[in-house]
Design an enzyme around this catalytic site. Sequence first.
Site, PDB file in Angstrom:
ATOM      1  N   HIS A  13       0.830  -1.197   0.000  1.00 26.43           N
ATOM      2  CA  HIS A  13       0.000   0.000   0.000  1.00 26.43           C
ATOM      3  C   HIS A  13       0.873   1.259   0.000  1.00 26.43           C
ATOM      4  O   HIS A  13       0.628   2.190  -0.769  1.00 26.43           O
ATOM      5  CB  HIS A  13      -0.904  -0.025   1.232  1.00 26.43           C
ATOM      6  CG  HIS A  13      -1.813   1.151   1.331  1.00 26.43           C
ATOM      7  ND1 HIS A  13      -2.921   1.280   0.542  1.00 26.43           N
ATOM      8  CD2 HIS A  13      -1.747   2.257   2.106  1.00 26.43           C
ATOM      9  CE1 HIS A  13      -3.524   2.433   0.828  1.00 26.43           C
ATOM     10  NE2 HIS A  13      -2.828   3.035   1.774  1.00 26.43           N
ATOM     11  N   GLU A  48      -1.358  -5.181  -4.208  1.00 27.99           N
ATOM     12  CA  GLU A  48      -2.085  -4.815  -2.993  1.00 27.99           C
ATOM     13  C   GLU A  48      -3.469  -5.465  -2.997  1.00 27.99           C
ATOM     14  O   GLU A  48      -3.919  -5.986  -1.969  1.00 27.99           O
ATOM     15  CB  GLU A  48      -2.208  -3.293  -2.930  1.00 27.99           C
ATOM     16  CG  GLU A  48      -2.814  -2.782  -1.642  1.00 27.99           C
ATOM     17  CD  GLU A  48      -3.226  -1.331  -1.766  1.00 27.99           C
ATOM     18  OE1 GLU A  48      -2.814  -0.662  -2.725  1.00 27.99           O
ATOM     19  OE2 GLU A  48      -3.984  -0.877  -0.895  1.00 27.99           O
ATOM     20  N   ASN A  72      29.004 -20.470  -4.431  1.00 26.50           N
ATOM     21  CA  ASN A  72      29.999 -21.514  -4.540  1.00 26.50           C
ATOM     22  C   ASN A  72      29.594 -22.732  -3.722  1.00 26.50           C
ATOM     23  O   ASN A  72      29.676 -23.872  -4.196  1.00 26.50           O
ATOM     24  CB  ASN A  72      31.320 -20.949  -4.014  1.00 26.50           C
ATOM     25  CG  ASN A  72      32.502 -21.609  -4.639  1.00 26.50           C
ATOM     26  OD1 ASN A  72      32.621 -21.625  -5.857  1.00 26.50           O
ATOM     27  ND2 ASN A  72      33.333 -22.193  -3.812  1.00 26.50           N
TER      28      ASN A  72
END
Lengths: 164, 701
Positions: free
Chosen positions: B46, B68, B438
């Site tokens: 909002h 929203e 990694n």
Amino acid sequence: MNELRDSADVGELIQYIVIKIDDEQYGINIKFIDNIVRMQQITRVPQVDEYLKGVINIRGEIVPVMSVRMKMGLAEDVITNKSRIIILKTETGDLVGIIVDQVNQVLTIDSNNVEKVRYDDKKAKSNATFVSGVGHYDGGLVSILDLEAVVSDKEAKEKASNAS
Amino acid sequence: MDVSQYLSVFLDEAKEHLQSLNDNIMILEQDPENEDCINEIFRSAHSMKGMAGTMGYTRMQNLTHDMEDVFSDVRGGKIKIKSADIDVLLQCLDAIQGYVDNITENQDEGTDEHKDIIKALADIRNGGGGGEAASAAPAESAPAAEATPADGPAEGADGSSDYRAIRLDPSVKSTLEEAKSQGKKIYGVTVHIQESCILKAARGFLVFKGLEEIGEIAVSEPNTQDIEDEKFDFSFSLILITDESKEKVEEIVKSVSEVEGCECGEYDPSGAKAPEEKAEAAPQGAPAAAPAATTPAAPAANKPAPAAGGKKPVGKPVVNRTVRVDIEKLDVLMNLVSELIIAKNSLISAANTSGVSNSNVNEQIEYLESVTTNLHESVMKVRMVPIESVLQKFPRMIRDLNKTLGKKMELTMTGEDTEMDRTVVDEIGDPLMHLIRNSADHGIESADLRAQRGKPEVGQIFLHAFQDGNSVVIEVGDDGNGIDAEAVKNKAIEKGVVSPDQAALLTEKQCVELLFHPGFSTAKQVSEISGRGVGLDVVKSKVESLSGEVTVKTKLGEGSTWVIRLPLTLAIIQALMVIIGEEKYAIPLDSIQSIEDVSPSDIKFVENKEVINLRGSVLPLIRLNEVLDTESTKNPDEDMVVVIARKGDQLAGLVIDELMGQQEIVIKPLGKYTNKCKLISGATILGDGEIALILDTNSIF
């Protein structure tokens, strides 16, 4: 380093500080000069090129100092009480000091009276590598120091070009 | 309207909201019933919508608006979030992030409308409407739940306010009744301010000022202070005691610019309900607007206790007492503190050399010293930010990697609140990301292999951050494959990083460290995740550029841990000043283990190198005068002063000529040309203006 090349408009009056290295006089455009200081203790930095004499403290800033003589392949500096360190300011704001034997005078030369040294000539004549032009004034001739060549850092340049 | 001055605030807040959305949606994926979380998402969406609208970024506004809407339905219990929906929502966040990035770069949101995402969001709403009704029912029977007391007074549930919902304190009520009995008129007024209005507080103030000229404002919702602090959405209500007519009141309110409209009506104080009853009677907005502290029990009691919602009746701190400061201003401040410390050091050395031995002078100098040290610490603390901001994006990254790599992994992080200098935090994100990727790519084995090895199905990746003395340690690791030193060695030979002869001499540990060599990658296939051959050496050089170090501990088959150790701050450190030859050098105190006197007769030789035996451990001896190309001033027969320096787990003895003592030093960069020397990490200016170089012990051994 192009910012250190003279790019004055024709007809402009330019002030040069005239310094002496070995037996020759050189002019340095005043706009590149931040400061001129007396010889002081230079703190050696290990493992750098020989012509880099070390660092000095300029208003709290660490400034590298180089020997123009050694760069030009001349004998090592003999420090007298006339020796000075000229602090040059590059466009990026970095300071770098060069050791000169003597500071003589300030000259104002019309840029029309400065003959640029052609690039081809430079190649042919190795000891002219550090000169960007020759200025005529009433008292005679003065070589204009090519500051870019003086403070250039070959290795750094190579690195930069490799990186890009 | 020129909104450019608000741009940086907008971007900062948009980023915060995006992060909050990201976090909460991730939580929601684990716990789709979490109402706190849904409320938080709704609120962020909002606010983003409002901000984007204010700034005129309509595409961003549309997208956030649709998001929203979805959460509005979720809150209302109309739909439930399914796992597939989470993907759409995350895509939506990425799209919003794209807008924000565009705005950051060129102040323009771009032209991408993301119609597909908007459509997907609409599908969520439609798809959930009918079929899920049954499961949504319990949520719907708890109307109070959608406005938990955790909502601050600022963020009313749907942002609207209504004078009929104003709660009356008994004292206010009696004032109103008294005024009524005196024949005055009492109006309830609800003012709606245009959503494009920037200075809402100012508009509110003007309304108040106007109305106070004709009467007395008995109460307002939210209260005056909150209105002045802009802690309301786009409407507020008040009750006015006046002699004027209703039309006059409306006229005054509407004369204020950027007021969209107002509702005004007679207000009957005796009809107003007490706070507790009100909470029941007006479920749509009123209880949310109630200050949390006064009636925490009432709405909670109304709820048929859905697990998550009512658990946290404690409201958030209403006022966040912080200031946003440009980092450059802090840099200036830090520089000034540095200058001050240099000046202080000069003063001390001047007092010493001029032979001032007045006790008063010394006392004052000591006082000055403690003040500058405290000042430095305070400024440093201001610059410190929690490392959290960097770590936040990792859970999301692991989630995405789970999908792309087809592995099951879980990331646990601790110590997100560990604080570090802002500059370090900004730089450390990429190296950490490399390490986590990694671990995900190379570390965690495939599900089959894990089953064979008797490991749990879900691979664990962890990140622990903590402070250790003057440094911060970040450990990143996994319970995966570990590093095969032999494989690394063979690969290194193959790549020409080392020759076979050299390789034969390497210890297992040294082999593993070959991983940090530039251009090294053990991935058999180059994947999108890691293994572009630029990973670990980049990590290493980045960490070292921050004056830190990175090491790795690994056990084949059981996992590996990367340990990054970083200094807390970069600018000012405690250092040991030493003399080598005729020159002064500073050694950072952090890297010093101890200082020993060693007799030359204790020197032993191993492989033609000097070593000493220090309390049972054999350390290599490094003569700094040789490393630094200078002449030692000491007689070779004399006892040597040896600084025992530490680098990770390794120790080495550094032979110096003389100790000067400990000093707080300001690190200055060495500047162009001279910074090529690896042994020197910087320089500092001593009290007398002399320069001392700072030794980087890490690069000496």
